[in-house]
Scaffold this motif. Sequence first.
Motif, short mmCIF file in Angstrom:
data_model
loop_
_atom_site.label_atom_id
_atom_site.label_comp_id
_atom_site.label_asym_id
_atom_site.label_seq_id
_atom_site.Cartn_x
_atom_site.Cartn_y
_atom_site.Cartn_z
N ASP A 29 0.87 -0.95 0.04
CA ASP A 29 0.06 0.09 -0.12
C ASP A 29 0.85 1.35 0.03
OD1 ASP A 29 -3.16 0.81 1.11
OD2 ASP A 29 -1.64 2.31 1.29
N PRO A 30 0.65 2.16 -1.06
CA PRO A 30 1.44 3.30 -0.95
C PRO A 30 1.43 4.21 0.28
CG PRO A 30 -0.51 3.61 -2.40
CD PRO A 30 -0.61 2.26 -1.91
N ASP A 31 0.42 4.19 1.25
CA ASP A 31 0.20 5.17 2.10
C ASP A 31 0.37 4.30 3.54
OD1 ASP A 31 0.10 7.67 0.79
OD2 ASP A 31 -2.00 7.35 0.59
N LYS A 32 -0.12 2.93 3.48
CA LYS A 32 -0.24 2.71 4.96
C LYS A 32 0.68 1.52 5.27
CE LYS A 32 -4.34 1.28 4.89
NZ LYS A 32 -5.81 1.03 5.17
N GLN A 92 1.50 3.87 -7.64
CA GLN A 92 1.06 5.28 -7.06
C GLN A 92 2.31 6.15 -6.45
OE1 GLN A 92 -0.50 2.48 -6.17
NE2 GLN A 92 -2.56 2.49 -6.74
N ALA A 93 3.23 5.53 -6.01
CA ALA A 93 4.29 6.29 -5.17
C ALA A 93 4.79 6.98 -6.36
CB ALA A 93 5.08 5.32 -4.45
N GLU A 153 7.48 13.08 6.53
CA GLU A 153 6.87 12.27 7.72
C GLU A 153 6.11 11.36 7.18
OE1 GLU A 153 6.60 15.97 8.95
OE2 GLU A 153 4.40 15.76 9.97
N LYS A 154 5.29 11.66 6.12
CA LYS A 154 4.05 10.66 5.64
C LYS A 154 4.90 9.54 5.13
CE LYS A 154 0.49 13.22 6.52
NZ LYS A 154 -0.60 12.66 7.25
#
Lengths: 400, 190
Positions: A29-32, A92-93, A153-154
């Motif tokens: 997952d690109p965010d999680k 998506q990154a 930081e994300k």
Amino acid sequence: MAFNPLEHRGIPLDDQLRDWSELDVAPIDPDKADPYTRCRIITMNGIEVEAVMFSHHFNRICPDLEVKQQLARVRYIEQQQQKVVNWLLPGQASVLETTIAYEQVAVDLTGWVARMEPDPYLKQAYEFGVLEDFDHLYRYANLYEMIEHRKAEKIVDQLTEITPGRPTYLHHRDPVDNVREPYDRRTAEPISKLHALTIMSAEQQTMNFYMNVGPLYMEPIARQLYQEIGLVEEEHVTHYESLVDPGETWWERLVNHEYNECYLYYSFMQTESDPRVKGIWELHLNMELEHLRLACDLMRRHDGRDPESVLAPALPEPVTFEPNKELVRHLLATQLDLTTLGTGYVREAHERFEKMQNKINAQRDAGERVIDEHREMFGQEYRLETDGPNPVERLREKTA
Amino acid sequence: MSSTSIDVPSTDDVVGLLRAQHGQIRDLFDLVMGSSGPERRESFTHLVRLLAVHETAEEEIVHPVARRKLPGGQGMIDDRLAEEREAKELLAELDGMDPEDPQFLPKLDKLRVAVLSHARAEERYEFDRLGDQFSDAQRKGLAAAVRAAEAAAPTHPHPGTESATKNMLVGPAAAIADRVRDIIRNPDKH
């Protein structure tokens, strides 16, 4: 529980080929995803790329047809491994997000190795390098907020701090001063050889990545920053690859490469938080055990030596991605001013260093300008200082 | 030093502004998923409104130019609009759902990945290639129009004012879209 890869049988080479559906892995997952899962993926990609390119170079100098054919078979499988590993990264990154993850790898992998390295000269080489990658992270993080309007930081979470290190403009040394002395293959600890291969491979992949993705950007500051840091990666690859003893035979090098792959897949299998990705590390370990066995056979046959004579009797402690904040802060406070002279380190800017600096930095470099431009746009720099202000007074942010 | 800002810095370039909104939308998804109770409801409302303003602005400003001017623009914009439709369907499913419903987060997660993929496709195939299709004055004027539209459709609702109405999302979202369209098409009236 010591694990000796020489005592385990892997998957027979004939059973290692995967079809398209098996290669088509679902990305993280690109965010999680756990940032350190992404770091392990980037590291293993660098290791597989080195495995493939090393094997190609071996093929180019090897006159024995049978050996070339075996190298080709194993290399094809290594290519499939590289595809599976690197394709875990999500589409998506953005390139810049992946770049920031590369620098997080450079900080926390080199940080681990610097802490674990028993040889003082080699340890110094890692400590020296980590302060530079740490500074690259800070420059790219500022670029990221300028272009994508998001905070780094994300990506790194709170695991790695983002604040200036040894300023990037000071990384440009006369190329002569980037060459280090090698370890002695007869007396070096096996772990030292593994460390050198690992960091060399990671930095080499970073160099290749920046070489290729830098010009994909349209923003002039982004193009210029990738160019500048890309040239520092050239210095880092020279720095780390020269630590490896050039007296190792090609057979010995092949065995070391395969052994190191076993070590890293084993390490990541032990420490992986994502069960699906862990399954991939385990599968690849079982493939590498067979590659190692084949390499060991070649060494016995062509080198007339036992691989056991150059390898560790069991794998060292697993390479672990974990915060290195304390180490980095300590190095900031004690080694910021170092540069290299010949194969050693000095604190004063010497003549050759100054000459190079004056020439290449005739105009303000992109690393400084990206911070200027960020300040202009946002009124301040982007930093992520979780454990207090930068330990070096002059690196603290000047408030308006 | 490490606080999350979801305020978009002012930019005079409409493409830069839309790009900044992509980052803002992504952060809002994080905020919704990381909160609960009224806070989750509030950030979700914020997200839905920003999505409405943002998608409408793209449909009105960027997509038509890309469709006309970029090689392959026709097919490319059809692809983007298909993605937008898919996202709107997912959004409709979330509409009226209690954010504490066990189905809410899994559905929101599907929307998050769809929106992020869509945004990346726009940045790579559309924004990056628009280059000199807009003059500086146009970029500036259009950015002002998008900001005016955003201001007219407040994306920071006061907590509690709407939580009483259930079916609150898609209704207002459609109204926001109309409003945004009107402001962009007739900037002088506003």
